[in-house]
Design a protein around this motif. Sequence first.
Motif, PDB file in Angstrom:
ATOM      1  N   LEU A 191      29.360   6.838  -0.707  1.00  0.00           N
ATOM      2  CA  LEU A 191      30.372   8.120  -1.483  1.00  0.00           C
ATOM      3  C   LEU A 191      30.054   9.208  -0.483  1.00  0.00           C
ATOM      4  N   GLN A 192      28.627   9.172   0.563  1.00  0.00           N
ATOM      5  CA  GLN A 192      28.393  10.741   0.997  1.00  0.00           C
ATOM      6  C   GLN A 192      28.236  10.394   2.615  1.00  0.00           C
ATOM      7  N   GLY A 193      28.743   9.098   2.207  1.00  0.00           N
ATOM      8  CA  GLY A 193      28.825   8.658   4.052  1.00  0.00           C
ATOM      9  C   GLY A 193      27.271   8.701   4.941  1.00  0.00           C
ATOM     10  N   CYS A 194      26.115   8.526   4.285  1.00  0.00           N
ATOM     11  CA  CYS A 194      25.519   8.697   4.860  1.00  0.00           C
ATOM     12  C   CYS A 194      23.615   7.634   4.722  1.00  0.00           C
ATOM     13  N   PRO A 195      22.676   7.631   5.266  1.00  0.00           N
ATOM     14  CA  PRO A 195      22.278   6.219   5.194  1.00  0.00           C
ATOM     15  C   PRO A 195      21.150   6.624   3.609  1.00  0.00           C
ATOM     16  N   LEU A 196      20.817   5.276   2.986  1.00  0.00           N
ATOM     17  CA  LEU A 196      19.906   5.567   1.983  1.00  0.00           C
ATOM     18  C   LEU A 196      18.726   5.978   1.752  1.00  0.00           C
ATOM     19  N   SER A 197      18.007   5.979   2.842  1.00  0.00           N
ATOM     20  CA  SER A 197      16.509   7.788   2.734  1.00  0.00           C
ATOM     21  C   SER A 197      17.603   8.524   3.360  1.00  0.00           C
ATOM     22  N   THR A 198      18.422   9.011   3.906  1.00  0.00           N
ATOM     23  CA  THR A 198      19.187  10.720   3.656  1.00  0.00           C
ATOM     24  C   THR A 198      19.327  10.907   2.271  1.00  0.00           C
ATOM     25  N   VAL A 199      19.882   9.584   0.827  1.00  0.00           N
ATOM     26  CA  VAL A 199      19.895  10.184  -0.256  1.00  0.00           C
ATOM     27  C   VAL A 199      18.589  10.404  -0.970  1.00  0.00           C
ATOM     28  N   LYS A 200      18.133   8.849  -0.851  1.00  0.00           N
ATOM     29  CA  LYS A 200      16.175   9.481  -1.291  1.00  0.00           C
ATOM     30  C   LYS A 200      15.951  10.638  -1.040  1.00  0.00           C
ATOM     31  N   THR A 201      15.858  11.451   0.132  1.00  0.00           N
ATOM     32  CA  THR A 201      15.786  12.686   0.872  1.00  0.00           C
ATOM     33  C   THR A 201      16.369  13.254   0.252  1.00  0.00           C
ATOM     34  N   ARG A 202      17.772  13.737   0.263  1.00  0.00           N
ATOM     35  CA  ARG A 202      17.789  14.300  -0.819  1.00  0.00           C
ATOM     36  C   ARG A 202      17.977  14.726  -2.309  1.00  0.00           C
ATOM     37  N   MET A 208       1.042  -1.107  -0.026  1.00  0.00           N
ATOM     38  CA  MET A 208       0.280   0.151   0.322  1.00  0.00           C
ATOM     39  C   MET A 208       1.255   1.437  -0.022  1.00  0.00           C
ATOM     40  N   PHE A 209       0.818   1.973  -0.939  1.00  0.00           N
ATOM     41  CA  PHE A 209       1.041   3.399  -1.219  1.00  0.00           C
ATOM     42  C   PHE A 209       0.538   4.354  -0.422  1.00  0.00           C
ATOM     43  N   ARG A 210       1.234   5.381   0.048  1.00  0.00           N
ATOM     44  CA  ARG A 210       0.482   6.563   0.580  1.00  0.00           C
ATOM     45  C   ARG A 210       1.549   7.838  -0.461  1.00  0.00           C
ATOM     46  N   CYS A 211       0.527   8.893  -0.539  1.00  0.00           N
ATOM     47  CA  CYS A 211       1.208   9.816  -0.937  1.00  0.00           C
ATOM     48  C   CYS A 211       2.373  10.276  -0.195  1.00  0.00           C
ATOM     49  N   ASP A 212       2.562  10.709   1.334  1.00  0.00           N
ATOM     50  CA  ASP A 212       3.510  10.962   1.272  1.00  0.00           C
ATOM     51  C   ASP A 212       4.957   9.933   2.020  1.00  0.00           C
ATOM     52  N   ASP A 213       4.862   9.420   1.005  1.00  0.00           N
ATOM     53  CA  ASP A 213       5.802   8.684   1.283  1.00  0.00           C
ATOM     54  C   ASP A 213       6.814   8.467   0.059  1.00  0.00           C
ATOM     55  N   LYS A 214       7.323   9.591   0.583  1.00  0.00           N
ATOM     56  CA  LYS A 214       8.356  10.476  -0.840  1.00  0.00           C
ATOM     57  C   LYS A 214       9.506   9.640  -1.330  1.00  0.00           C
ATOM     58  N   GLN A 215       9.727   8.895  -0.086  1.00  0.00           N
ATOM     59  CA  GLN A 215      11.006   7.575  -0.440  1.00  0.00           C
ATOM     60  C   GLN A 215      10.769   6.765  -1.651  1.00  0.00           C
ATOM     61  N   THR A 216       9.861   6.659  -1.478  1.00  0.00           N
ATOM     62  CA  THR A 216       9.303   5.584  -1.936  1.00  0.00           C
ATOM     63  C   THR A 216       8.827   6.164  -4.302  1.00  0.00           C
ATOM     64  N   LEU A 217       8.701   7.154  -3.502  1.00  0.00           N
ATOM     65  CA  LEU A 217       7.596   8.222  -4.542  1.00  0.00           C
ATOM     66  C   LEU A 217       9.361   8.662  -5.341  1.00  0.00           C
ATOM     67  N   ILE A 218      10.244   8.665  -4.556  1.00  0.00           N
ATOM     68  CA  ILE A 218      11.806   9.238  -5.598  1.00  0.00           C
ATOM     69  C   ILE A 218      12.233   7.185  -5.877  1.00  0.00           C
ATOM     70  N   SER A 219      11.836   6.769  -5.460  1.00  0.00           N
ATOM     71  CA  SER A 219      12.872   5.407  -5.590  1.00  0.00           C
ATOM     72  C   SER A 219      11.674   5.154  -6.940  1.00  0.00           C
ATOM     73  N   TYR A 220      10.499   4.897  -7.072  1.00  0.00           N
ATOM     74  CA  TYR A 220      10.003   4.746  -8.150  1.00  0.00           C
ATOM     75  C   TYR A 220      10.142   5.803  -9.717  1.00  0.00           C
ATOM     76  N   VAL A 221      10.368   7.119  -9.343  1.00  0.00           N
ATOM     77  CA  VAL A 221      10.375   8.055 -10.370  1.00  0.00           C
ATOM     78  C   VAL A 221      12.518   7.651 -11.518  1.00  0.00           C
ATOM     79  N   TYR A 222      13.122   6.971 -10.031  1.00  0.00           N
ATOM     80  CA  TYR A 222      14.519   6.263 -11.211  1.00  0.00           C
ATOM     81  C   TYR A 222      14.456   5.245 -11.107  1.00  0.00           C
ATOM     82  N   GLY A 223      13.123   4.306 -11.063  1.00  0.00           N
ATOM     83  CA  GLY A 223      13.421   3.036 -11.716  1.00  0.00           C
ATOM     84  C   GLY A 223      13.931   1.968 -10.632  1.00  0.00           C
TER      85      GLY A 223
END
Lengths: 253, 194
Positions: free
Chosen positions: B159-170, A1-16
């Motif tokens: 390379l950036q020495g940070c967690p995977l989630s931080t990279v996605k957020t950035r 289940m995907f939520r709108c505020d899950d931006k990390q999954t969204l960015i993973s989706y954008v980059y494949g």
Amino acid sequence: MFRCDDKQTLISYVYGEIDHDTRQAVDAHLASCHACAAEVTALGDVRSDIGLWVPPDVELDFTIVKKSQLPASNVLRPARWWTAVPAWAQAAAAILVLAAGAGIANLRVTSTAEGFSVSTGWMTPAVSAPAVGEANGPRVAGTSDELKVQLAALEQKLREEIRSTREQDTRAAARTTVDEATIRRVQQLIAASEQRNERELAMRFVEFTRDMNMQRRADLQNIGRGMVNYEDQLQRQRQTINNLIRVSATPQP
Amino acid sequence: MVATDEELVARSMDGDVDSFNQLVLRWERPIYALAYRVIGRDEDARDVAQETFLRAFRALPGFKGQAKFSSWLYRIALNLCRDWIRRKKRTPVVDMPEGVDVAELAAEQGPVESIEDLVARHEMSRIVAAGMKLLPEEQRTAIVLKEYHGLTFQEIADLQGCPLSTVKTRLYQGLTVLRRHLESQGMTREEFKK
């Protein structure tokens, strides 16, 4: 289940970079959520735009060079210096060596009416008296002292000749290295200058075209506005004329 | 047959300078591009790239091959970029180099692209560069590594020495800032396509 505020999954989706199940969940969500679908599209567009930023196409040509591979411009002696010695000097050197050997052996060469005779200092002369030799023919070999003086003079002359030859070669080599470096540098400067001029010309052409386009658009807008004003005036004049006609047609009391 | 990075590294470690120079030739442009996009100055980017290869050459005996050679180079280059930014204590300048892009873009696009398209592309490139300038160093570096060098999230995190989630957020935050910047400049994708 995907939520709108899950931006990390969204960015993973954008980059494949996303696993199959999560991708399907996002796809299902995007089919019903227009906001997220629009965001994915917008992020994709931004990524495409980012690709337009290109660094300048510069010449790099970095090379690691070992010290031993550096050009030997500071080596003063040519590798085969002896090949530069003139032939006469080489012959003189050979005679010098021969004469030195003869001096050490105390060699004597005498010419008499009976022919030449050769003897060393350690041998008993074949012909007894030097007077005979003096009387009967020229004596070829000089005394030991004369020979030493001649040898010393010859050696001195030979050394000077070799030294001057070395100095000439060194100067010529240094001059050649400097000249080549200068020519290379000048060629680089000329190439860089030409490249700069071409780019500047291209930039100016683009600016000129842009200015022309802007001017053309401004002119067209002015013409358009002028036409509108003209039509307004024409309309007003028509109305005035119609009014005049109407007034003139009305019977006066 | 073209030698792999690993083969060239092995030969270089045996003292073959020519093999290392092949690696330099292979990687000098990506490293320069990375430095240019992170610090934004042509001359300084050249210096950083050159220093990267010098340091790599000197440190080659200590390279154990745990990471890819390219990742190792990227790490050296990024450290040098970070040093440069700290030393200069200034925001990276990402202005377009004077008089370079139009001619180059024209050459890339071929004769079919009109002068208007060329100008639009040049303008877009300038706006993107200006937008990148707005980003904090970490976000900008993450975007550069992802977009222009194709690294994975994990490689960037290493390379950036940070967690995977931080990279996605950035990446998400950086792209969002760029998106707003492009919209504020009135350069939407549709407009560019016109």
